[in-house]
Design an enzyme around this catalytic site. Structure first.
Site, mmCIF file in Angstrom:
data_model
loop_
_atom_site.group_PDB
_atom_site.id
_atom_site.type_symbol
_atom_site.label_atom_id
_atom_site.label_comp_id
_atom_site.label_asym_id
_atom_site.label_seq_id
_atom_site.Cartn_x
_atom_site.Cartn_y
_atom_site.Cartn_z
ATOM 1 N N GLU A 129 9.342 -4.517 12.950
ATOM 2 C CA GLU A 129 8.950 -3.416 12.067
ATOM 3 C C GLU A 129 7.628 -2.835 12.582
ATOM 4 O OE1 GLU A 129 7.514 -4.343 8.043
ATOM 5 O OE2 GLU A 129 8.655 -2.613 7.340
ATOM 6 N N SER A 156 5.075 -7.145 3.214
ATOM 7 C CA SER A 156 5.631 -7.474 4.525
ATOM 8 C C SER A 156 6.383 -8.811 4.461
ATOM 9 C CB SER A 156 4.496 -7.550 5.544
ATOM 10 O OG SER A 156 3.573 -8.536 5.123
ATOM 11 N N LYS A 193 -1.484 -6.984 -9.528
ATOM 12 C CA LYS A 193 -2.477 -6.949 -8.445
ATOM 13 C C LYS A 193 -2.002 -5.887 -7.459
ATOM 14 C CE LYS A 193 -2.983 -8.359 -4.502
ATOM 15 N NZ LYS A 193 -3.593 -7.158 -3.880
ATOM 16 N N GLU A 224 -4.968 -3.789 -2.287
ATOM 17 C CA GLU A 224 -6.416 -3.541 -2.223
ATOM 18 C C GLU A 224 -6.720 -2.267 -1.443
ATOM 19 O OE1 GLU A 224 -4.625 -5.772 -0.775
ATOM 20 O OE2 GLU A 224 -5.475 -6.585 1.070
ATOM 21 N N PHE A 274 0.801 -1.227 0.000
ATOM 22 C CA PHE A 274 0.000 0.000 0.000
ATOM 23 C C PHE A 274 0.833 1.275 0.000
ATOM 24 C CE2 PHE A 274 0.668 -0.411 4.651
ATOM 25 C CZ PHE A 274 1.004 0.910 4.961
ATOM 26 N N CYS A 280 9.640 1.365 3.436
ATOM 27 C CA CYS A 280 10.501 0.234 3.798
ATOM 28 C C CYS A 280 11.932 0.692 3.995
ATOM 29 C CB CYS A 280 10.437 -0.837 2.733
ATOM 30 S SG CYS A 280 11.197 -0.308 1.211
HETATM 31 P P1 NAD Z 1 1.295 -6.737 2.940
HETATM 32 O O1 NAD Z 1 2.297 -7.813 2.982
HETATM 33 O O2 NAD Z 1 0.190 -6.770 3.909
HETATM 34 O O3 NAD Z 1 0.579 -6.711 1.487
HETATM 35 C C1 NAD Z 1 1.346 -6.730 0.305
HETATM 36 C C2 NAD Z 1 0.546 -7.453 -0.775
HETATM 37 O O4 NAD Z 1 0.340 -8.796 -0.369
HETATM 38 C C3 NAD Z 1 -0.806 -6.827 -1.015
HETATM 39 O O5 NAD Z 1 -1.036 -6.764 -2.402
HETATM 40 C C4 NAD Z 1 -1.763 -7.765 -0.300
HETATM 41 O O6 NAD Z 1 -3.011 -7.872 -0.943
HETATM 42 C C5 NAD Z 1 -1.049 -9.097 -0.349
HETATM 43 N N1 NAD Z 1 -1.309 -9.934 0.829
HETATM 44 C C6 NAD Z 1 -1.557 -9.499 2.114
HETATM 45 N N2 NAD Z 1 -1.693 -10.559 2.941
HETATM 46 C C7 NAD Z 1 -1.532 -11.665 2.189
HETATM 47 C C8 NAD Z 1 -1.540 -13.068 2.476
HETATM 48 N N3 NAD Z 1 -1.782 -13.530 3.702
HETATM 49 N N4 NAD Z 1 -1.327 -13.931 1.469
HETATM 50 C C9 NAD Z 1 -1.091 -13.480 0.210
HETATM 51 N N5 NAD Z 1 -1.057 -12.168 -0.121
HETATM 52 C C10 NAD Z 1 -1.278 -11.277 0.848
HETATM 53 O O7 NAD Z 1 2.093 -5.358 2.983
HETATM 54 P P2 NAD Z 1 1.496 -3.890 3.103
HETATM 55 O O8 NAD Z 1 0.963 -3.709 4.471
HETATM 56 O O9 NAD Z 1 0.629 -3.588 1.937
HETATM 57 O O10 NAD Z 1 2.837 -3.018 2.906
HETATM 58 C C11 NAD Z 1 3.720 -2.738 3.949
HETATM 59 C C12 NAD Z 1 4.883 -3.697 3.963
HETATM 60 O O11 NAD Z 1 5.572 -3.668 2.712
HETATM 61 C C13 NAD Z 1 5.920 -3.318 5.006
HETATM 62 O O12 NAD Z 1 6.335 -4.479 5.661
HETATM 63 C C14 NAD Z 1 7.041 -2.718 4.192
HETATM 64 O O13 NAD Z 1 8.319 -2.787 4.783
HETATM 65 C C15 NAD Z 1 6.968 -3.536 2.947
HETATM 66 N N6 NAD Z 1 7.627 -2.886 1.824
HETATM 67 C C16 NAD Z 1 8.820 -3.382 1.427
HETATM 68 C C17 NAD Z 1 9.504 -2.777 0.386
HETATM 69 C C18 NAD Z 1 10.842 -3.312 -0.060
HETATM 70 O O14 NAD Z 1 11.313 -2.898 -1.103
HETATM 71 N N7 NAD Z 1 11.454 -4.206 0.674
HETATM 72 C C19 NAD Z 1 8.947 -1.663 -0.259
HETATM 73 C C20 NAD Z 1 7.705 -1.187 0.169
HETATM 74 C C21 NAD Z 1 7.048 -1.822 1.222
#
Ligand code: NAD
Length: 507
Positions: free
Chosen positions: A389, A233, A180, A183, A156, A288
């Site tokens: 985090e 994450s 994708k 959401e 997000f 991140c």
């Molecule tokens: P998230 O992991 O909750 O969601 C990321 C994606 O995974 C979304 O599209 C979501 O729909 C999907 N998703 C969520 N839960 C899922 C599950 N159980 N099974 C399969 N798919 C699932 O992350 P977020 O809250 O949207 O974003 C924040 C996180 O992203 C933080 O941990 C941040 O550090 C990380 N991030 C990392 C980088 C990097 O380059 N390392 C860059 C930006 C963000």
């Protein structure tokens, strides 16, 4: 023009160049984080939607891969011009669904556009290698082929930038793509998709599906998908890597982070305070690469912490959707606000001292916005807020005696995205750069996030896979090599099988 930009409309899928309805029966909400207002509903799609998108992408791939790479790159040149022309609209869309400030939205959109600039250079980057006479009369060459249908699953926190890390490169390499988006923030990707179409990208080369876990799992297991790019994450990144690779796909999967910021006593404190504040509280800490753990060494603690508390306490927090002068906006959702607040409470229970407590903040005229003020917690190394985090405007702070102690804290960290040192000592900087356990190092640079031409080199549980996102590694990720060895020899003496004037002339 864009279906999902209308007030509280239901987001459509982009399949084969048309905006179509999802087959989902459940819907999520997209809210303006500054006000809590519902701005769109997003279908929580599954395998039906994914299969439709992938079939369209596969059909389009068979033609797209035959389009000369220079022509594919020209689509990117036109796309880049359209992104420039609509830069402000994109930034406003980011503010509306994510809540960051307009300045932060502009800057991150620019980082995404730079990936398109990089993709314009794919004709030079995709070239293979060749050598004449690697053995007697044998020549050898490699060329790079696209993989097929690639998928991108994004978080997000950067509605424009992170999706743009992926598909411009994948598409210019000759693949088709299914995105994708998160959401929580699907609207900006839908807006940008219109510009790809206008740039002349054939229907079906770029598709969008919506949803959460079920949609992701359908992508990870679809037999026609060849490669998955994921950012999110750590626990989901690990699941995506394990499931995707188990199903025979290439996966690059970027996870969460806990970025350590070491402050030496010889650092320029005024500059350090400003840079640390921007790193920890910029984008409400939802980056991140945000500095989330400050480690002042020796006397640096007494110089830094009071100054930082005073400066961060003066930050103007408020509605980013109506006020361009705000320093820090809300976090993305009500659930995320509750999660961040609960982590602060846990840290305080474990002994952390909230030297600046953002939980007390109230934003006038925005009772339903998801606001939390900048928070600074002084804690011991074993506190949850030091190890985990938080992904909000919370800076944890651990004082240490020596640079050795600071480097040791990094060795025990499960993550390994970024780490920064503030110092005027070349020796301390070199020691830190060489030894610190993280993939992206900043020396007097607050947020050492590489630009498009260099890879996003997370380590440890901040990345699962081999080839990182961005830079030349992204070309390797989205292509497979074909090697050809060739031998053309002269016919044996006296042979009547060949009619070869050169050979005849020689013999
Ligand atoms: P998230 O992991 O909750 O969601 C990321 C994606 O995974 C979304 O599209 C979501 O729909 C999907 N998703 C969520 N839960 C899922 C599950 N159980 N099974 C399969 N798919 C699932 O992350 P977020 O809250 O949207 O974003 C924040 C996180 O992203 C933080 O941990 C941040 O550090 C990380 N991030 C990392 C980088 C990097 O380059 N390392 C860059 C930006 C963000």
């Amino acid at each position: 023009m864009v279906v999902a930009q209308d007030k509280a409309t239901t987001c459509k899928l982009l399949i084969d160049g048309a905006w179509v309805d999802s087959k989902a029966t459940e819907f999520g909400e997209v809210n303006n984080p500054s006000t809590g207002e519902l701005i769109a509903k997003v279908p929580m799609g599954g395998s039906d939607d994914v299969d439709r998108a992938v079939q369209a992408a596969q059909k389009a791939f068979l033609e797209w891969r035959e389009v000369p790479v220079v022509e594919r790159a020209r689509v990117m040149f036109r796309f880049k011009n359209l992104l420039d022309a609509h830069y402000e609209d994109i930034a406003k869309s980011v503010v509306r669904e994510h809540g960051k400030t307009i300045a932060e939205a502009r800057a991150s959109t620019m980082r995404g556009i730079e990936v398109v600039e990089f993709a314009c250079g794919v004709p030079s980057l995709i070239m293979g290698e060749s050598m004449e006479n690697i053995a007697r009369n044998v020549d050898i060459e490699t060329v790079r082929h696209p993989l097929g249908v690639c998928a991108g699953i994004t978080p997000f926190n950067f509605p424009a930038m992170v999706p743009l890390w992926m598909y411009p490169v994948a598409i210019t390499c000759g693949n088709s793509f299914v995105l994708k988006p998160s959401e929580k923030v699907p609207l900006t990707s839908m807006l940008i998709a219109e510009f790809l179409k206008e740039a002349g990208l054939p229907d079906g080369v770029f598709n969008i599906v919506h949803g959460g876990k079920d949609c992701v799992n359908a992508l990870l297991t679809h037999p026609l998908i060849k490669a998955i790019s994921f950012v999110g994450s750590t626990h989901v990144a690990k699941h995506v890597y394990e499931t995707g690779t188990k199903h025979g796909k290439r996966v690059q999967s970027a996870g969460g982070a806990k970025n350590h910021i070491i402050i030496m006593p010889d650092a320029d404190m005024d500059q350090t305070v400003q840079a640390l504040q921007a790193s920890a509280f910029g984008c409400a800490g939802e980056r991140c690469m945000a500095g989330s753990l400050a480690i002042p060494v020796g006397e640096a603690g007494n110089m830094l912490i009071p100054q930082l508390v005073e400066s961060a306490g003066k930050m103007k927090v408020g509605r980013t959707d109506i006020d361009d002068t705000i320093d820090m906006g809300p976090v993305v959702s009500k659930e995320h606000l509750a999660k961040v607040t609960a982590l602060i409470e846990k840290g305080v229970k474990e002994g952390a001292d909230p030297v600046l407590d953002g939980r007390k903040l109230k934003v006038k005229d925005a009772p339903d916005g998801y606001f939390l003020g900048p928070t600074i917690l002084e804690a011991k190394a074993d506190n949850t807020v030091v190890r985990e985090e938080i992904f909000g405007p919370v800076l944890s702070c651990v004082r240490v005696e020596t640079i050795e102690d600071a480097i040791k804290l990094g060795e025990n960290c499960e993550y390994g995205n970024g780490a920064v040192i503030y110092t005027s000592s070349g020796r301390a900087a070199r020691e830190f750069k060489h030894r610190f356990n993280a993939g992206m190092i900043g020396i007097n640079v607050g947020v050492p996030a590489p630009m498009a031409w260099f890879p996003f080199t997370g380590w440890n549980n901040s990345f699962f896979g081999d080839l990182h996102i961005q830079g030349k590694e992204s070309i390797q990720f989205y292509t497979q090599q074909k090697m050809t060895m060739t031998r053309w020899v002269a016919p044996s003496k006296g042979s009547t099988k060949f009619h070869d004037p050169i050979w005849k002339a020689k013999s």
